[in-house]
Design a protein around this motif. Structure first.
Motif, PDB file in Angstrom:
ATOM      1  N   MET A   1     -96.221  35.036 -56.932  1.00 60.90           N
ATOM      2  CA  MET A   1     -95.443  34.551 -55.787  1.00 60.90           C
ATOM      3  C   MET A   1     -93.948  34.705 -56.074  1.00 60.90           C
ATOM      4  N   SER A   2     -93.210  35.181 -55.069  1.00 62.22           N
ATOM      5  CA  SER A   2     -91.762  35.247 -55.163  1.00 62.22           C
ATOM      6  C   SER A   2     -91.191  33.877 -54.851  1.00 62.22           C
ATOM      7  N   GLY A   3     -90.044  33.573 -55.425  1.00 64.73           N
ATOM      8  CA  GLY A   3     -89.435  32.304 -55.122  1.00 64.73           C
ATOM      9  C   GLY A   3     -88.028  32.231 -55.657  1.00 64.73           C
ATOM     10  N   VAL A   4     -87.301  31.249 -55.163  1.00 63.87           N
ATOM     11  CA  VAL A   4     -85.944  30.977 -55.621  1.00 63.87           C
ATOM     12  C   VAL A   4     -85.871  29.502 -55.967  1.00 63.87           C
ATOM     13  N   GLY A   5     -85.624  29.206 -57.236  1.00 64.65           N
ATOM     14  CA  GLY A   5     -85.458  27.827 -57.657  1.00 64.65           C
ATOM     15  C   GLY A   5     -84.078  27.319 -57.300  1.00 64.65           C
ATOM     16  N   ARG A   6     -83.962  26.022 -57.073  1.00 69.21           N
ATOM     17  CA  ARG A   6     -82.699  25.401 -56.689  1.00 69.21           C
ATOM     18  C   ARG A   6     -82.437  24.183 -57.561  1.00 69.21           C
ATOM     19  N   ALA A   7     -81.182  24.039 -57.982  1.00 70.04           N
ATOM     20  CA  ALA A   7     -80.733  22.844 -58.700  1.00 70.04           C
ATOM     21  C   ALA A   7     -79.273  22.620 -58.330  1.00 70.04           C
ATOM     22  N   HIS A   8     -78.804  21.378 -58.513  1.00 68.88           N
ATOM     23  CA  HIS A   8     -77.429  21.051 -58.117  1.00 68.88           C
ATOM     24  C   HIS A   8     -76.861  20.051 -59.106  1.00 68.88           C
ATOM     25  N   ALA A   9     -75.640  20.311 -59.570  1.00 64.94           N
ATOM     26  CA  ALA A   9     -74.972  19.380 -60.484  1.00 64.94           C
ATOM     27  C   ALA A   9     -73.465  19.544 -60.345  1.00 64.94           C
ATOM     28  N   ARG A  10     -72.783  18.448 -60.011  1.00 70.87           N
ATOM     29  CA  ARG A  10     -71.314  18.407 -59.946  1.00 70.87           C
ATOM     30  C   ARG A  10     -70.742  19.577 -59.154  1.00 70.87           C
ATOM     31  N   GLY A  11     -71.255  19.773 -57.959  1.00 70.43           N
ATOM     32  CA  GLY A  11     -70.700  20.771 -57.068  1.00 70.43           C
ATOM     33  C   GLY A  11     -71.191  22.188 -57.280  1.00 70.43           C
ATOM     34  N   VAL A  12     -72.009  22.417 -58.274  1.00 69.07           N
ATOM     35  CA  VAL A  12     -72.504  23.766 -58.573  1.00 69.07           C
ATOM     36  C   VAL A  12     -73.977  23.855 -58.189  1.00 69.07           C
ATOM     37  N   ARG A  13     -74.292  24.732 -57.253  1.00 69.94           N
ATOM     38  CA  ARG A  13     -75.672  24.987 -56.855  1.00 69.94           C
ATOM     39  C   ARG A  13     -76.200  26.159 -57.686  1.00 69.94           C
ATOM     40  N   THR A  14     -77.271  25.930 -58.415  1.00 73.88           N
ATOM     41  CA  THR A  14     -77.894  26.986 -59.211  1.00 73.88           C
ATOM     42  C   THR A  14     -79.111  27.513 -58.469  1.00 73.88           C
ATOM     43  N   LEU A  15     -79.112  28.814 -58.226  1.00 69.83           N
ATOM     44  CA  LEU A  15     -80.236  29.505 -57.606  1.00 69.83           C
ATOM     45  C   LEU A  15     -80.861  30.404 -58.660  1.00 69.83           C
ATOM     46  N   SER A  16     -82.163  30.222 -58.888  1.00 72.13           N
ATOM     47  CA  SER A  16     -82.853  30.980 -59.937  1.00 72.13           C
ATOM     48  C   SER A  16     -83.886  31.913 -59.329  1.00 72.13           C
ATOM     49  N   LEU A  17     -83.754  33.207 -59.604  1.00 77.96           N
ATOM     50  CA  LEU A  17     -84.812  34.140 -59.237  1.00 77.96           C
ATOM     51  C   LEU A  17     -86.042  33.762 -60.047  1.00 77.96           C
ATOM     52  N   ASP A  18     -87.122  33.421 -59.362  1.00 79.37           N
ATOM     53  CA  ASP A  18     -88.276  32.838 -60.042  1.00 79.37           C
ATOM     54  C   ASP A  18     -89.554  33.587 -59.659  1.00 79.37           C
ATOM     55  N   SER A  19     -89.602  34.842 -60.059  1.00 84.75           N
ATOM     56  CA  SER A  19     -90.798  35.657 -59.876  1.00 84.75           C
ATOM     57  C   SER A  19     -91.040  36.463 -61.154  1.00 84.75           C
ATOM     58  N   PRO A  20     -91.257  35.749 -62.273  1.00 83.01           N
ATOM     59  CA  PRO A  20     -91.331  36.443 -63.558  1.00 83.01           C
ATOM     60  C   PRO A  20     -92.496  37.409 -63.672  1.00 83.01           C
ATOM     61  N   ASP A  21     -93.550  37.219 -62.859  1.00 79.05           N
ATOM     62  CA  ASP A  21     -94.685  38.133 -62.932  1.00 79.05           C
ATOM     63  C   ASP A  21     -94.319  39.534 -62.455  1.00 79.05           C
ATOM     64  N   THR A  22     -93.269  39.650 -61.634  1.00 81.56           N
ATOM     65  CA  THR A  22     -92.793  40.969 -61.203  1.00 81.56           C
ATOM     66  C   THR A  22     -91.421  41.281 -61.800  1.00 81.56           C
ATOM     67  N   ARG A  23     -91.056  40.550 -62.841  1.00 84.77           N
ATOM     68  CA  ARG A  23     -89.747  40.719 -63.483  1.00 84.77           C
ATOM     69  C   ARG A  23     -88.622  40.519 -62.471  1.00 84.77           C
ATOM     70  N   ASN A  24     -88.821  39.580 -61.565  1.00 86.95           N
ATOM     71  CA  ASN A  24     -87.840  39.248 -60.540  1.00 86.95           C
ATOM     72  C   ASN A  24     -87.387  40.461 -59.742  1.00 86.95           C
ATOM     73  N   ALA A  25     -88.316  41.392 -59.515  1.00 89.86           N
ATOM     74  CA  ALA A  25     -88.014  42.554 -58.679  1.00 89.86           C
ATOM     75  C   ALA A  25     -87.720  42.089 -57.260  1.00 89.86           C
ATOM     76  N   LEU A  26     -86.849  42.818 -56.589  1.00 96.09           N
ATOM     77  CA  LEU A  26     -86.417  42.435 -55.250  1.00 96.09           C
ATOM     78  C   LEU A  26     -87.468  42.850 -54.229  1.00 96.09           C
ATOM     79  N   SER A  27     -88.420  41.992 -54.009  1.00 94.06           N
ATOM     80  CA  SER A  27     -89.426  42.205 -52.967  1.00 94.06           C
ATOM     81  C   SER A  27     -88.854  41.761 -51.627  1.00 94.06           C
ATOM     82  N   ALA A  28     -89.527  42.137 -50.551  1.00 93.51           N
ATOM     83  CA  ALA A  28     -89.091  41.691 -49.229  1.00 93.51           C
ATOM     84  C   ALA A  28     -89.049  40.165 -49.135  1.00 93.51           C
ATOM     85  N   PRO A  29     -90.083  39.435 -49.596  1.00 92.58           N
ATOM     86  CA  PRO A  29     -90.016  37.967 -49.518  1.00 92.58           C
ATOM     87  C   PRO A  29     -88.902  37.372 -50.385  1.00 92.58           C
ATOM     88  N   LEU A  30     -88.682  37.920 -51.586  1.00 93.07           N
ATOM     89  CA  LEU A  30     -87.654  37.363 -52.460  1.00 93.07           C
ATOM     90  C   LEU A  30     -86.266  37.577 -51.859  1.00 93.07           C
TER      91      LEU A  30
END
Length: 244
Positions: A1-30
């Motif tokens: 499954m493709s996905g984007v993880g989200r976290a937030h700390a002191r004004g900084v939003r962290t977005l994590s490419l989270d599709s390690p099974d495809t090496r975070n390849a840029l699929s249409a859903p991602l």
């Protein structure tokens, strides 16, 4: 499954490419999910800056050959990173290939751990780095870029810094990024947005001038016989027919 993880700390939003099974390849859903996550950041006053990072050992392996995004969607994503009214900081602790380098080039600041490696592998599957050239050409050293785009050679973080793909690199990427994020937190949001406009003006000129032609070129190349052979060879883990 493709996905984007989200976290937030002191004004900084962290977005994590989270599709390690495809090496975070840029699929249409991602691509769709990352575009949506960045759009949220653009309209959230609590976001001072965005950190774009990844899970697994690869930041991004380029386009997903089994489920690629439409060229127009990739252009839209890269332009969004460039135009976002918050600085986007790439945090890389793994490998970056092909389209992933376009994502890296679109970011305002990029830092990597010294174990990361990089390669423009498009020519080895029968295509060209067409769309990713939009953020890449205005920012990278043209002579060094020519070598790497024409040969597909793998290179290290020191070369990526010299080329202009990375701002900085170090054994501990979080230690490197600490002062950067602290500086962004100390900056006025409006000042950050206006300063980013000044710094990205040439990149956006390239999008305005060339995006339509490069989108068409990308579509033609990816549907060509050499590309079909190159992608088949890649998926079958063999050399394509043209290798001497």
């Amino acid at each position: 499954m493709s996905g984007v993880g989200r976290a937030h700390a002191r004004g900084v939003r962290t977005l994590s490419l989270d599709s390690p099974d495809t090496r975070n390849a840029l699929s249409a859903p991602l691509v769709r999910e990352l575009t949506a996550a960045l759009t949220e950041c653009a309209h959230d006053d609590d976001v001072r800056a965005v950190v774009l990072t990844h899970t697994g050992t690869t930041f991004c392996a380029g386009a997903d050959l089994r489920d690629p995004p439409a060229p127009e969607d990739l252009v839209r994503l890269l332009r969004l990173v460039v135009e976002l009214p918050r600085p986007v900081v790439a945090r890389v602790t793994g490998h970056v290939r092909a389209g992933g380098l376009g994502l890296l080039a679109a970011c305002d600041i990029a830092a990597a751990g010294t174990a990361a490696t990089f390669a423009f592998t498009e020519v080895r599957i029968g295509v060209a780095p067409a769309i990713i050239s939009l953020p890449l050409l205005p920012r990278a050293d043209p002579r060094a870029l020519a070598r790497h785009c024409l040969t597909g050679e793998r290179f290290d973080t020191a070369e990526a810094v010299r080329l202009g793909l990375l701002t900085t690199a170090g054994d501990d990427v979080d230690a490197v990024l600490g002062p950067v994020l602290d500086g962004l937190r100390r900056a006025a949001p409006q000042a950050l947005a206006e300063t980013k406009k000044l710094l990205t003006a040439r990149v956006l000129e390239a999008f305005d001038r060339d995006a339509a032609d490069l989108t068409a070129l990308s579509g033609r190349l990816f549907s060509s016989p050499p590309a079909r052979e190159g992608m088949t060879a890649f998926l079958e883990r063999r050399d394509p027919a043209w290798v001497l």
